[in-house]
Write a protein that holds these residues in place. Structure first.
Motif, PDB file in Angstrom:
ATOM      1  N   LEU A 149       1.060 -14.739  13.322  1.00 45.16           N
ATOM      2  CA  LEU A 149       1.130 -13.290  13.113  1.00 45.16           C
ATOM      3  C   LEU A 149       0.961 -12.568  14.443  1.00 45.16           C
ATOM      4  N   ASP A 150       1.731 -11.489  14.619  1.00 45.84           N
ATOM      5  CA  ASP A 150       1.481 -10.641  15.787  1.00 45.84           C
ATOM      6  C   ASP A 150       0.538  -9.505  15.395  1.00 45.84           C
ATOM      7  N   ARG A 151       0.312  -8.547  16.303  1.00 45.16           N
ATOM      8  CA  ARG A 151      -0.653  -7.473  16.043  1.00 45.16           C
ATOM      9  C   ARG A 151      -0.250  -6.602  14.870  1.00 45.16           C
ATOM     10  N   GLN A 152       1.062  -6.489  14.602  1.00 41.97           N
ATOM     11  CA  GLN A 152       1.547  -5.675  13.482  1.00 41.97           C
ATOM     12  C   GLN A 152       1.686  -6.500  12.196  1.00 41.97           C
ATOM     13  N   HIS A 153       1.174  -7.730  12.233  1.00 48.45           N
ATOM     14  CA  HIS A 153       1.196  -8.637  11.082  1.00 48.45           C
ATOM     15  C   HIS A 153       2.614  -9.040  10.683  1.00 48.45           C
ATOM     16  N   HIS A 154       3.518  -9.036  11.655  1.00 49.27           N
ATOM     17  CA  HIS A 154       4.828  -9.639  11.438  1.00 49.27           C
ATOM     18  C   HIS A 154       4.689 -11.146  11.653  1.00 49.27           C
ATOM     19  N   VAL A 384      -9.765 -11.692   7.645  1.00 52.73           N
ATOM     20  CA  VAL A 384      -9.211 -10.344   7.447  1.00 52.73           C
ATOM     21  C   VAL A 384      -9.575  -9.509   8.670  1.00 52.73           C
ATOM     22  N   ASP A 385      -8.561  -9.198   9.484  1.00 50.58           N
ATOM     23  CA  ASP A 385      -8.853  -8.439  10.702  1.00 50.58           C
ATOM     24  C   ASP A 385      -9.048  -6.966  10.378  1.00 50.58           C
ATOM     25  N   ARG A 386      -9.374  -6.177  11.404  1.00 45.69           N
ATOM     26  CA  ARG A 386      -9.728  -4.772  11.170  1.00 45.69           C
ATOM     27  C   ARG A 386      -8.551  -3.969  10.626  1.00 45.69           C
ATOM     28  N   GLY A 387      -7.336  -4.244  11.101  1.00 43.17           N
ATOM     29  CA  GLY A 387      -6.179  -3.519  10.603  1.00 43.17           C
ATOM     30  C   GLY A 387      -5.957  -3.761   9.118  1.00 43.17           C
ATOM     31  N   LEU A 388      -6.107  -5.007   8.684  1.00 43.59           N
ATOM     32  CA  LEU A 388      -5.955  -5.326   7.272  1.00 43.59           C
ATOM     33  C   LEU A 388      -7.078  -4.714   6.441  1.00 43.59           C
ATOM     34  N   VAL A 484       4.717   2.458   1.903  1.00 49.17           N
ATOM     35  CA  VAL A 484       4.005   1.546   1.010  1.00 49.17           C
ATOM     36  C   VAL A 484       4.614   0.147   1.090  1.00 49.17           C
ATOM     37  N   GLU A 485       5.938   0.085   1.107  1.00 46.76           N
ATOM     38  CA  GLU A 485       6.608  -1.206   1.200  1.00 46.76           C
ATOM     39  C   GLU A 485       6.242  -1.920   2.497  1.00 46.76           C
ATOM     40  N   ARG A 486       6.181  -1.172   3.577  1.00 46.61           N
ATOM     41  CA  ARG A 486       5.811  -1.786   4.864  1.00 46.61           C
ATOM     42  C   ARG A 486       4.371  -2.280   4.830  1.00 46.61           C
ATOM     43  N   HIS A 487       3.491  -1.491   4.277  1.00 51.80           N
ATOM     44  CA  HIS A 487       2.080  -1.891   4.221  1.00 51.80           C
ATOM     45  C   HIS A 487       1.884  -3.090   3.295  1.00 51.80           C
ATOM     46  N   LEU A 488       2.617  -3.114   2.186  1.00 51.82           N
ATOM     47  CA  LEU A 488       2.518  -4.261   1.286  1.00 51.82           C
ATOM     48  C   LEU A 488       3.018  -5.528   1.977  1.00 51.82           C
ATOM     49  N   ALA A 489       4.091  -5.398   2.750  1.00 54.57           N
ATOM     50  CA  ALA A 489       4.605  -6.552   3.487  1.00 54.57           C
ATOM     51  C   ALA A 489       3.566  -7.070   4.471  1.00 54.57           C
ATOM     52  N   ARG A 490       2.870  -6.165   5.143  1.00 57.05           N
ATOM     53  CA  ARG A 490       1.823  -6.586   6.084  1.00 57.05           C
ATOM     54  C   ARG A 490       0.708  -7.332   5.365  1.00 57.05           C
ATOM     55  N   LEU A 491       0.239  -6.765   4.256  1.00 64.03           N
ATOM     56  CA  LEU A 491      -0.847  -7.410   3.514  1.00 64.03           C
ATOM     57  C   LEU A 491      -0.416  -8.768   2.973  1.00 64.03           C
ATOM     58  N   SER A 492       0.785  -8.825   2.421  1.00 60.54           N
ATOM     59  CA  SER A 492       1.255 -10.077   1.827  1.00 60.54           C
ATOM     60  C   SER A 492       1.441 -11.159   2.880  1.00 60.54           C
ATOM     61  N   LEU A 512      -6.949 -15.891  17.377  1.00 62.94           N
ATOM     62  CA  LEU A 512      -7.460 -16.025  18.746  1.00 62.94           C
ATOM     63  C   LEU A 512      -6.822 -14.977  19.647  1.00 62.94           C
ATOM     64  N   ALA A 513      -5.566 -14.601  19.362  1.00 62.55           N
ATOM     65  CA  ALA A 513      -4.887 -13.587  20.164  1.00 62.55           C
ATOM     66  C   ALA A 513      -5.616 -12.249  20.096  1.00 62.55           C
ATOM     67  N   GLN A 514      -6.227 -11.948  18.965  1.00 64.38           N
ATOM     68  CA  GLN A 514      -6.931 -10.682  18.801  1.00 64.38           C
ATOM     69  C   GLN A 514      -8.407 -10.768  19.181  1.00 64.38           C
ATOM     70  N   TYR A 515      -9.028 -11.898  18.844  1.00 67.48           N
ATOM     71  CA  TYR A 515     -10.493 -11.978  18.944  1.00 67.48           C
ATOM     72  C   TYR A 515     -10.983 -12.964  19.993  1.00 67.48           C
ATOM     73  N   GLY A 516     -10.075 -13.666  20.662  1.00 66.38           N
ATOM     74  CA  GLY A 516     -10.476 -14.545  21.746  1.00 66.38           C
ATOM     75  C   GLY A 516     -10.916 -15.915  21.274  1.00 66.38           C
TER      76      GLY A 516
END
Length: 541
Positions: A149-154, A384-388, A484-492, A512-516
């Motif tokens: 996953l990248d930072r945008q959860h893609h 579950v990171d902070r964005g999620l 909503v569709e974009r946010h659901l895709a991120r969560l899923s 590790l990319a986000q939290y080291g």
């Protein structure tokens, strides 16, 4: 960052055997030697481990050489010496050697072994953690891919091309030129991180000409270098020579062992459980390498047959095992017995599928070793990171909601996006409708008691239609916004990718990319072993 525990009973696709193993062990106790949640199981299992000094010394020699080559830290070498001197038992974990360590549960297995070894040592059972790389497997499709996953959860996926031969042992496969491109694209995921250079270094072992086993072992040691974890490559000819007596037993007792497995499979099915491994009646428990390919070895009336390579007599096969033990490898049921022949194993860290393997393999333990380690469930985690966390809070969703059908989650999320006045009016009118129907029912029933069922049916249908209308309104509004569709895709994608637990798809480098790199010891501090439940960890920084 404290874990929130969720029973596996609430997680889709959990098997009945695994659930009873976790929450009703007496129902499955006759399929295992020890209860992993009983205080004395580990002590009693340790008492059954033989003190084989020659075996310990020979195995330690190989492990010391392997781990030096893989860049192990000094604590690993100290642990190998403890094994050599007979001063420690072993906790064993193992997994396929996936690209860049594969799904994150690979790391969670290693963490579980580390924590369990610490716990047992503190309780007076000195123990060393070992990680068995399943390098002898030949299913390349199990190991040649990675999802991050990248930072945008893609979700980004990579797949290294498979070799032309279909049955090659994966540990010996050499990475091709494509791995340089794949590694470069992977490293681009975390270039924003202050630890980018360190993360780049961790995956540098994945380079053209390196084997899957070497790259995996070096990366695992890089992630866990200070922990003392001992990595095992079972393709070493010296280890296979030490396991040869077990292989010989398995061949000589083949018909008896097959009968024991058949009886065990019947017992599992009578109890309402599944059998994880299905074998042909003619199957042995071994594979043979022929012309570079790993082929199943099957019994025939006058000897043994290797797929597409003719028949060997019993004498020929015994001679081959004596002269070339490196050509043999165990199947998934004999593999744990091979480990416990080589190591003084007191416990094995198992995932859900492996727990089922051992319900079958215990029949082999009785016949071939006369002892069995404690089978301990590995840590099961969702991070579950902070964005999620912000998305879950925004849509008033609990973690368990992600297991619902996609349409149901979308409707809930869409309803939260309706204009406040409309959302309030819909809720108020649903309440009014419910109250109105409740007020009508007593009078109708007094008039004609036989209409009570019809009233109940009408109430359910009317409320269903009203709720259906509310959901359509919400989805229509959300469809215009698209957010909503974009946010659901991120969560899923991040929490339940491909309708499976996060740990089974997402690679640990996503986090590790986000939290080291220090995320791993932080997780290890919060993992308890044995643990019955799935743990959801809300990352706090």
């Amino acid at each position: 960052m404290e874990p929130h525990c969720i029973s596996f009973r609430e997680i889709p696709h959990s098997t009945r055997l695994f659930l009873d193993f976790l929450y009703d062990f007496p129902r499955v106790a006759h399929f295992y030697a020890w209860d992993p949640f009983a205080a004395d199981s580990f002590i009693r299992a340790a008492e059954r481990v033989p003190a084989d000094r020659m075996m310990r010394s020979a195995v330690a020699e190989v492990l010391a050489e392997q781990n030096r080559a893989y860049g192990a830290g000094p604590k690993t070498q100290e642990n190998i010496e403890r094994l050599r001197m007979g001063a420690a038992f072993a906790v064993v974990a193992g997994q396929q050697i996936g690209l860049f360590t594969g799904p994150s549960y690979t790391i969670y297995k290693a963490i579980t072994a580390l924590r369990l070894a610490e716990k047992l040592t503190a309780e007076g059972i000195p123990t060393v953690p070992l990680f068995w790389m399943a390098a002898e497997d030949h299913d390349v499709a199990e190991v040649n891919h990675c999802a991050v996953l990248d930072r945008q959860h893609h979700l980004h996926k990579w797949e290294h091309p498979a070799p032309p031969a279909r049955h090659v042992q994966v540990g010996g496969i050499l990475l091709g030129d494509e791995i340089a491109r794949i590694r470069q694209e992977l490293c681009a995921i975390w270039q924003y991180s202050v630890e980018a250079e360190e993360l780049d270094e961790l995956v540098r072992a994945y380079q053209p000409g390196a084997s899957y086993a070497e790259a995996f072992a070096r990366t695992l040691h890089g992630l866990l270098r200070e922990t003392g974890l001992v990595v095992v490559n079972p393709l070493d000819a010296r280890l296979l020579a030490l396991a040869a007596p077990l292989f010989r037993q398995a061949l000589e007792q083949g018909e008896t062992l097959q009968q024991r497995l058949a009886e065990r499979n019947s017992a599992l099915e009578r109890a309402g459980y599944h059998r994880q491994v299905r074998l042909r009646e003619s199957a042995t428990l071994l594979f043979l390498n022929v012309e570079g390919e790993r082929r199943p070895l099957r019994r025939q009336r006058n000897g043994f047959q290797v797929a597409n390579h003719g028949v060997l007599s019993r004498t020929e096969l015994r001679e081959m095992l004596h002269l070339h033990p490196e050509r043999f490898s165990p199947n998934v049921l004999l593999r744990p017995l091979t480990q416990d022949t080589l190591f003084p194993t007191v416990a094995y860290v198992a995932g859900p599928a492996e727990v089922a393997y051992f319900a079958q393999a215990s029949a082999l333990y009785d016949a071939l070793l006369g002892r069995m380690p404690v089978i301990v469930p590995r840590a099961s985690l969702t991070l579950v990171d902070r964005g999620l966390q912000r998305l879950l809070k925004r849509y008033q969703l609990a973690f368990l909601d992600v297991f619902q059908p996609r349409n149901a989650i979308f409707t809930r999320m869409a309803q939260s996006r309706l204009p406040r006045n409309l959302r309030r009016r819909l809720a108020v009118n649903e309440t009014k409708l419910t109250q109105m129907l409740a007020q009508l029912e007593p009078g109708i029933v007094r008039l004609d008691p036989t209409l009570q069922g019809a009233v109940g049916t009408a109430r359910r249908k009317m409320l269903y239609q009203f709720q259906k209308l509310s959901a359509k309104v919400a989805r229509s509004h959300a469809g215009r916004e698209e957010i909503v569709e974009r946010h659901l895709a991120r969560l899923s994608q991040a929490l339940y990718p491909e309708r499976s637990l996060q740990e089974r798809t997402i690679n640990i480098f996503s986090f590790l990319a986000q939290y080291g790199k220090d995320l791993i010891p932080r997780l290890a501090e919060r993992v308890h072993s044995p643990c019955r439940d799935h743990q959801v960890i809300y990352l706090d920084r």
